[in-house]
Design a protein around this motif. Structure first.
Motif, mmCIF file in Angstrom:
data_model
loop_
_atom_site.group_PDB
_atom_site.id
_atom_site.type_symbol
_atom_site.label_atom_id
_atom_site.label_comp_id
_atom_site.label_asym_id
_atom_site.label_seq_id
_atom_site.Cartn_x
_atom_site.Cartn_y
_atom_site.Cartn_z
ATOM 1 N N VAL A 299 26.250 36.962 42.260
ATOM 2 C CA VAL A 299 26.962 36.357 43.386
ATOM 3 C C VAL A 299 25.970 35.430 44.063
ATOM 4 O O VAL A 299 24.820 35.798 44.306
ATOM 5 C CB VAL A 299 27.469 37.433 44.370
ATOM 6 N N ILE B 230 31.126 33.240 42.649
ATOM 7 C CA ILE B 230 31.212 34.529 41.984
ATOM 8 C C ILE B 230 31.123 34.293 40.479
ATOM 9 O O ILE B 230 32.010 33.685 39.897
ATOM 10 C CB ILE B 230 32.526 35.244 42.343
ATOM 11 N N VAL C 53 34.891 41.477 44.938
ATOM 12 C CA VAL C 53 34.090 40.821 45.971
ATOM 13 C C VAL C 53 34.941 40.606 47.222
ATOM 14 O O VAL C 53 34.485 40.835 48.346
ATOM 15 C CB VAL C 53 33.498 39.492 45.451
ATOM 16 N N ARG D 170 36.553 40.865 39.019
ATOM 17 C CA ARG D 170 35.278 40.652 39.726
ATOM 18 C C ARG D 170 35.520 39.918 41.038
ATOM 19 O O ARG D 170 34.957 40.273 42.068
ATOM 20 C CB ARG D 170 34.332 39.849 38.831
ATOM 21 N N VAL D 171 36.358 38.903 41.020
ATOM 22 C CA VAL D 171 36.680 38.155 42.241
ATOM 23 C C VAL D 171 37.365 39.062 43.255
ATOM 24 O O VAL D 171 37.032 39.066 44.444
ATOM 25 C CB VAL D 171 37.553 36.925 41.911
#
Length: 109
Positions: A50, A45, A93, A89-90
């Protein structure tokens, strides 16, 4: 003299801690009691992309590509933050993967 001994003690305590080996046992498949032998499922990521097993993949295609690699939704997917990816962001996802039904997500450094 006691300061030098104290510094050496602290140094060796820290050096011994960093030298530990970490063993990761992959889950066994339900059908056969052998370790997993299928394709790797490593999701990198980054702040803007990705990657699945090193290949840049859009998020919607990631879910479809992972579906072809999975024996079941219990199989482990390894997630790794790269290039200064922010925590949000992690997490986003991870949320997309759990919403798609994938249950075992492993976050590595």
């Amino acid at each position: 003299m006691i300061d030098v001994v104290f510094l050496l003690l602290v140094f060796f305590m820290l050096a011994a801690r960093f030298g530990m080996d970490v063993e990761i046992d992959l889950p066994l498949t339900a059908a056969s009691e052998k370790p997993y032998q299928g394709p790797p499922r490593l999701v990198d990521i980054a702040p803007d992309t990705v990657r699945l097993n090193g290949a840049a993949t859009p998020m919607d295609a990631l879910l479809a590509d992972l579906g072809t690699m999975m024996l079941s939704h219990d199989d482990a997917i390894i997630l790794r933050a790269r290039d200064g990816a922010q925590l949000q962001r992690v997490v986003s996802v991870m949320e997309r993967l759990t919403d798609a039904g994938y249950e075992t997500l492993v976050l590595v450094e």
